[in-house]
Each structure stands twice: as structure tokens, then as C-alpha cells.
Design a protein around this motif. Structure first.
Motif, PDB file in Angstrom:
ATOM      1  N   MET A 119     -13.712   3.636  64.881  1.00  0.00           N
ATOM      2  CA  MET A 119     -13.654   2.535  63.574  1.00  0.00           C
ATOM      3  C   MET A 119     -13.411   1.988  64.433  1.00  0.00           C
ATOM      4  SD  MET A 119     -13.257   3.214  60.327  1.00  0.00           S
ATOM      5  CE  MET A 119     -12.269   1.996  59.378  1.00  0.00           C
TER       6      MET A 119
ATOM      7  N   LYS B  81     -15.872  -0.899  66.619  1.00  0.00           N
ATOM      8  CA  LYS B  81     -16.563  -1.484  65.942  1.00  0.00           C
ATOM      9  C   LYS B  81     -15.577  -2.539  65.648  1.00  0.00           C
ATOM     10  CE  LYS B  81     -19.937  -2.451  63.646  1.00  0.00           C
ATOM     11  NZ  LYS B  81     -20.966  -3.556  64.056  1.00  0.00           N
ATOM     12  N   GLU B  82     -14.754  -2.252  65.084  1.00  0.00           N
ATOM     13  CA  GLU B  82     -13.511  -3.196  64.499  1.00  0.00           C
ATOM     14  C   GLU B  82     -13.139  -4.350  65.871  1.00  0.00           C
ATOM     15  OE1 GLU B  82     -11.058  -1.253  60.964  1.00  0.00           O
ATOM     16  OE2 GLU B  82     -10.057  -1.686  63.087  1.00  0.00           O
TER      17      GLU B  82
ATOM     18  N   ARG C 270     -16.670   3.688  55.916  1.00  0.00           N
ATOM     19  CA  ARG C 270     -15.727   4.074  55.879  1.00  0.00           C
ATOM     20  C   ARG C 270     -14.410   3.504  54.974  1.00  0.00           C
ATOM     21  NH1 ARG C 270     -13.507   7.202  60.277  1.00  0.00           N
ATOM     22  NH2 ARG C 270     -11.389   6.679  58.972  1.00  0.00           N
TER      23      ARG C 270
ATOM     24  N   TYR D  96     -19.350   2.480  59.979  1.00  0.00           N
ATOM     25  CA  TYR D  96     -17.939   1.763  59.528  1.00  0.00           C
ATOM     26  C   TYR D  96     -18.348   1.408  57.618  1.00  0.00           C
ATOM     27  CZ  TYR D  96     -14.785  -2.513  59.760  1.00  0.00           C
ATOM     28  OH  TYR D  96     -13.781  -2.892  59.912  1.00  0.00           O
TER      29      TYR D  96
ATOM     30  N   SER E  45     -23.486  -1.590  60.821  1.00  0.00           N
ATOM     31  CA  SER E  45     -22.626   0.232  61.602  1.00  0.00           C
ATOM     32  C   SER E  45     -22.516   0.315  60.155  1.00  0.00           C
ATOM     33  CB  SER E  45     -21.722   0.100  62.017  1.00  0.00           C
ATOM     34  OG  SER E  45     -21.162   1.103  62.156  1.00  0.00           O
TER      35      SER E  45
ATOM     36  N   GLY F 155     -18.827  -5.893  59.501  1.00  0.00           N
ATOM     37  CA  GLY F 155     -19.543  -4.540  60.352  1.00  0.00           C
ATOM     38  C   GLY F 155     -20.182  -3.976  60.509  1.00  0.00           C
TER      39      GLY F 155
END
Length: 253
Positions: free
Chosen positions: A69, A72-73, A239, A236, A233, A253
Motif C-alpha cells: 500500500m 503505491k501511496e 484496499r 490499492y 492499481s 490510485g
């Protein structure tokens, strides 16, 4: 001997080469226009059903610090994800453990087959002690991550996929509809899973994958609709799953 070689070939990891993977959000009208073009230019994947699609269900894993996570962030160019993928229609049920690597717009995957019993054991949190002796390097790497990083199921991602393929350039174009998320990871092996959509109604995902080049006639076919490449993603978004992603938020995202 022949059967053993065929089984080994099917179960071995994919080649260690990166492929381009480009993603675009599309409206229903854009999808219909694209399908009209692609139906004339490319073949449907041999595994698709009579309706030209199949359902994909993936179980994604993350560690106790949610590194997948956070990668990606933070917008990292190089990322890695672990997942178990199954196909619910259009082909025999099978399970494939995958490690997906991304470097900007390029990806590569390593994979191996899993039995239903192995998949069930993983869902129960049981370590597969025989993994290191199975000859499946991907499974051994996955088990090591489960031991050392406390890798655990994080979310189920499910969607309907229409796949097109073309041999030159190893081109694969997929149209993904009804992308949904479920936090009930223990239900992965069940026939039905309660899931919520992560995209606005009428919005779908187009993915274009190829090796070194995309044939001009396919590129031109894709240009019949105005599409903007996005960073997207499924893991992502599923989630997060707080609200549907709107076209105006396409860079998220």
C-alpha cells in the motif's frame, strides 16, 4: 517423460523480462467502440467463455506494515505485489501464485500453480513446510515472505475480463468491467463473495500489454477514442474502497 516435461513447463516461472503495461479508464460507449474495432483485428483469448469473457478473482497479500500500500501511496517507480489468482468462468478452476514486479510502465511476473489444498492451507495461515523442496521457486519465495514479513491476505479483487491477443509483439488487450473489492479474504474459495464496486457506474478499465512494440494498426484502433493513460492499481483502490473512483479523479490510485 513427455508428460512430466509438459507439467514442468506449465508450472515453471515466466521469463524474467519486463513488458509494457498501460492503463486507461473508459466509458461504456468507448468500450463498445473499441470492441467493434478489436473484434476485427485481434483474437479472443482461448480461455474466454462463449460470451468472450471470464471472471478473475485475485487474493492480494501485504505485510504487517502494509508496504505494498505504502509503495503505491509514495509513488515509487519499483513495486512488488503477491497474489493468488483464480478464474471462475470460461476455463477450468485453477490457482496461480504470482509475484508481480513493476518498474514505471513495465511489469514482469513470476508464477507457479497451486493446488486447492495448498490454497486452503494458506488461507488458514498454515505454512507449507514442503514449499522449499517442491521445486517451485516462487512458492518458496512466498513462504519466506510469509515467515519473515508476516505476509497475510489483505483483500479480494474480482472483475469480468474481455481479453484480446495478437502474437506479433505479444500483445494483450483486456477490458475489465465490474471491478469489485471484498475484505472477506477467508471467502476466497467460496463460489460467491460479497463485494463492493470501486469504480463509478459505467466506468471500466482498459489495459494494453506488449513486449517491445505495439503494431501500428492496433495503436490506430485504440486512438479512435480519446484516452488518457493513468496510474491505476486495482489492489490499492480495492484496499481503499471508500467511494467509487470518478473519471475526474483518474490520477488517483
Amino acid at each position: 517423460m513427455v508428460c512430466r516435461r509438459m507439467r514442468k513447463k506449465e508450472d515453471e516461472t515466466e521469463k524474467f523480462r519486463y513488458r509494457y503495461e498501460l492503463k486507461f479508464l473508459c466509458t461504456q460507449l468507448q468500450i463498445e467502440m473499441l470492441c467493434a474495432q478489436l473484434d476485427c483485428l485481434m483474437e479472443k483469448d482461448a480461455h474466454s467463455g462463449a460470451d468472450g469473457l471470464y471472471t478473475v478473482r485475485s487474493l492480494y497479500f501485504d505485510d504487517f506494515e502494509n508496504h505494498a500500500m505504502k509503495q503505491k501511496e509514495d509513488g515509487l517507480d519499483e513495486r512488488k505485489k503477491y497474489r493468488i489468482r483464480s478464474y471462475l468462468s470460461g476455463m477450468d478452476e485453477r490457482f496461480r501464485l504470482e509475484i508481480k514486479y513493476r518498474n514505471r510502465d513495465k511489469i514482469r511476473k513470476e508464477s507457479c500453480l497451486l493446488t486447492a489444498e495448498e490454497t486452503g492451507a494458506i488461507l488458514r495461515g498454515e505454512l507449507l513446510s514442503a514449499a522449499y523442496d517442491s521445486g517451485r521457486a516462487v512458492l518458496a519465495q512466498f513462504e519466506l515472505a510469509r515467515e519473515r514479513m508476516l505476509l497475510a491476505p489483505a483483500v479480494i479483487v474480482e472483475y469480468d475480463r474481455t481479453p484480446y491477443v495478437y502474437p506479433e509483439g505479444n500483445v494483450r488487450i483486456t477490458l475489465d468491467r465490474n471491478i469489485c473489492a471484498s475484505p472477506d479474504t477467508g471467502a476466497f474459495l467460496q463460489k460467491d463473495v460479497v463485494a463492493v464496486p470501486v469504480l463509478e457506474r459505467g466506468v471500466h478499465l482498459l489495459e494494453v500489454k506488449y513486449d517491445e512494440y505495439l503494431p501500428d494498426f492496433i495503436r490506430q484502433a485504440l486512438q479512435i477514442v480519446s484516452l488518457d493513460k493513468i496510474s491505476f492499481s486495482k489492489y490499492y483502490l480495492c484496499r481503499m474502497a471508500g467511494k467509487p473512483l470518478r473519471m475526474s479523479e483518474r490520477e488517483q490510485g
